[in-house]
Design an enzyme around this catalytic site. Structure first.
Site, PDB file in Angstrom:
ATOM      1  N   LYS A 110       0.837  -1.228   0.000  1.00 52.29           N
ATOM      2  CA  LYS A 110       0.000   0.000   0.000  1.00 52.29           C
ATOM      3  C   LYS A 110       0.860   1.261   0.000  1.00 52.29           C
ATOM      4  O   LYS A 110       0.507   2.269  -0.594  1.00 52.29           O
ATOM      5  CB  LYS A 110      -0.928  -0.002   1.215  1.00 52.29           C
ATOM      6  N   GLY A 139      -6.986  -6.004   2.976  1.00 51.83           N
ATOM      7  CA  GLY A 139      -6.651  -7.434   2.981  1.00 51.83           C
ATOM      8  C   GLY A 139      -7.496  -8.279   2.051  1.00 51.83           C
ATOM      9  O   GLY A 139      -7.456  -8.128   0.830  1.00 51.83           O
ATOM     10  N   ILE A 141     -10.627  -8.343   1.463  1.00 53.65           N
ATOM     11  CA  ILE A 141     -11.869  -7.793   0.878  1.00 53.65           C
ATOM     12  C   ILE A 141     -11.637  -7.397  -0.576  1.00 53.65           C
ATOM     13  O   ILE A 141     -10.747  -6.608  -0.875  1.00 53.65           O
ATOM     14  CB  ILE A 141     -12.339  -6.533   1.654  1.00 53.65           C
ATOM     15  N   ASP A 206      -1.416   4.196   7.942  1.00 53.59           N
ATOM     16  CA  ASP A 206      -1.802   2.998   7.182  1.00 53.59           C
ATOM     17  C   ASP A 206      -3.142   3.233   6.469  1.00 53.59           C
ATOM     18  O   ASP A 206      -3.271   2.986   5.265  1.00 53.59           O
ATOM     19  CB  ASP A 206      -1.887   1.825   8.182  1.00 53.59           C
ATOM     20  N   LYS A 210      -4.226   3.613   2.258  1.00 52.41           N
ATOM     21  CA  LYS A 210      -5.312   2.843   1.641  1.00 52.41           C
ATOM     22  C   LYS A 210      -6.396   3.782   1.102  1.00 52.41           C
ATOM     23  O   LYS A 210      -6.964   3.539   0.032  1.00 52.41           O
ATOM     24  CB  LYS A 210      -5.893   1.871   2.668  1.00 52.41           C
ATOM     25  N   GLY A 307      -3.627 -10.084   8.106  1.00 50.81           N
ATOM     26  CA  GLY A 307      -3.374 -11.479   8.480  1.00 50.81           C
ATOM     27  C   GLY A 307      -2.860 -12.277   7.310  1.00 50.81           C
ATOM     28  O   GLY A 307      -3.028 -11.900   6.150  1.00 50.81           O
TER      29      GLY A 307
HETATM   30  N1  HSE Z   1      -1.755  -2.941  10.414  1.00 46.05           N
HETATM   31  C1  HSE Z   1      -2.756  -3.092   9.393  1.00 46.05           C
HETATM   32  C2  HSE Z   1      -4.097  -3.160  10.091  1.00 46.05           C
HETATM   33  C3  HSE Z   1      -2.476  -4.349   8.621  1.00 46.05           C
HETATM   34  O1  HSE Z   1      -4.145  -3.144  11.322  1.00 46.05           O
HETATM   35  O2  HSE Z   1      -5.110  -3.178   9.424  1.00 46.05           O
HETATM   36  C4  HSE Z   1      -2.911  -4.319   7.204  1.00 46.05           C
HETATM   37  O3  HSE Z   1      -2.510  -3.210   6.509  1.00 46.05           O
END
Ligand code: HSE
Length: 433
Positions: A110, A139, A141, A206, A210, A307
């Site tokens: 990402k 992930g 989805i 994060d 996204k 995961g």
């Molecule tokens: N650290 C991220 C989360 C993992 O908690 O969603 C996936 O990008």
């Protein structure tokens, strides 16, 4: 190079990285080999796998480990390169190297896609090869392909997402079990959801990466992570959670992308959403993306956002998809031509607000506070107050108002002698437009 050793053609997958996601890819590729072969009409086999330390013990079996990732991208037998190393370098150079050799790439990165994606898509288009990144957002989805393909005939107006499992887990635990922020973060880290650097999760970096990727697809524009307004969850208190609940809301870290009058606004911040909104029921480490489109109306995509196997599932879906393209010999194009984005200044965002004030419990205070909102044309929707001796907590929820007007209101509220503290300010989503 596609080989025709037996009755079925064989394609070789080269892997860059074999950590959590990479080992999931190795496992699913082996466990689902027959099903994939039946669907694809070709076998997918694992070729070289580049890891930093080939002698380390790992929980998956890999026949061909290499420490030099260039051996993966330059191997003539490798048909598809999968990048699951993360980070900008060396991932970027390796992907560029693979694309330049005409090899399609699947990545879960990402950070890279949300900053330098444009450069990679242009290169891939120039070479007529695919670059896919379904696993980079939410992930397991499926959301990249729905936005790029399934909704290609529609017009997306707004995307609301819970895109970070760690913070959703933390907020769920704080809401349902009353645990502290630190305790919930520790649990999330033990469960393996968290990024190595907790700030990536809890400060919203994060989710911002996204959000930029989703906004680019939703609005056909090159939105990068730096375009995203960002606030994290570290200042949310048990008091906020309790007040939100009493007023009929749940607090979530939301990623919001919308296009209004040709300008794109993208933001990640904590927000109150009505308890009856579909996103309010997304608990624990689950992710969800709520899309509003002209024709389709409201859609929600829900599932595991992180995961080993969930992310590997999305990676392998992309691998099968690029394998199909290779087998059909199509000259690939990576979807829509992206125009440069016109980003709406954050101060022009129009949204409802939750404002929590500690005030002196004296005659005229409520009137003074209300008239400060009125001075900036910010309309109050609901008010709740409770005395605590000489002080009172005053909670206001506004109608939708411009960010700049609300900031000016807050500035003036702080200057009122009766206002001891502006204890909390949060946006409210999913209600008024
Ligand atoms: N650290 C991220 C989360 C993992 O908690 O969603 C996936 O990008």
């Amino acid at each position: 190079m596609v080989r025709h050793d037996d009755e079925q053609p064989t394609l070789t997958v080269g892997l860059l990285g074999c950590g959590t996601v990479g080992s999931g890819v190795v496992r699913l590729l082996a466990d689902h080999a027959e099903d994939i072969a039946a669907r694809l009409g070709a076998r997918l086999v694992l070729g070289p796998v580049a890891v930093r330390n080939p002698s380390r013990d790992r929980d998956v079996e890999v026949a061909h480990l290499v420490s030099d990732p260039d051996l993966v991208i330059s191997d003539p037998d490798v048909d598809i390169v999968v990048e699951v190393m993360g980070g900008i370098e060396p991932a970027r150079s390796l992907i560029v190297g693979a694309l330049e050799r005409g090899k399609p790439v699947v990545t879960a990165n990402k950070e890279l896609v949300s900053t330098l994606g444009g450069e990679l898509f242009d290169l891939a288009d120039g070479k007529g090869v695919r670059i896919e990144y379904e696993a980079a957002v939410a992930g397991a989805i499926p959301i990249i392909k729905p936005l790029r393909e399934s909704l290609a005939g529609d017009r997306v107006r707004k995307v609301l997402g819970i895109l970070n499992g760690t913070t959703n887990y933390i907020l769920t635990k704080m809401t349902e079990e009353g645990v502290s922020f630190a305790e919930a973060l520790g649990d999330a880290q033990r469960l393996g959801y968290a990024e190595r650097d907790p700030a990536a999760d809890v400060e919203g970096f994060d989710a911002a990466s996204k959000a930029a990727i989703l906004a680019s697809l939703a609005f056909d524009a090159r939105v990068v992570a730096g375009d995203v307004y960002r606030e994290g969850v570290t200042r949310i208190t048990a008091t906020d959670i309790g007040h939100a609940r009493r007023m009929g809301y749940v607090i979530k870290l939301l990623a919001i992308a919308e296009e209004v009058d040709g300008a794109i606004g993208v933001r990640v911040h904590p927000a109150l959403i009505p308890a009856e909104h579909p996103l309010a029921s997304v608990r624990e480490s689950f992710n969800a993306v709520f899309v509003e489109a002209d024709g389709a109306g409201e859609l929600m995509f829900y599932g595991r956002g992180a995961g080993c196997l969930p992310t590997a599932s999305a990676v392998l879906g992309d691998v099968v998809s690029v394998a199909r393209a290779l087998l059909s010999g199509e000259r690939a194009s990576n979807g829509r031509a992206h125009r440069p984005a016109t980003i709406r200044p954050f101060e022009d965002t129009t949204v409802q607000y939750y404002v929590l004030l500690d005030v002196a419990d004296q005659p005229g205070v409520l009137a003074a506070v209300a008239s400060t909102f009125g001075d900036h044309a910010v309309s109050i929707r609901s008010v709740w107050q409770e005395g605590t001796g000489d002080l009172a907590q005053l909670l206001l929820i506004t109608h939708a108002a411009r960010e700049r007007a609300v900031q000016a209101t807050l500035h003036d509220l702080r200057a009122l002698p009766a206002v001891r503290d502006v204890a909390s300010v949060m946006r409210v989503e999913g209600g008024e437009v």
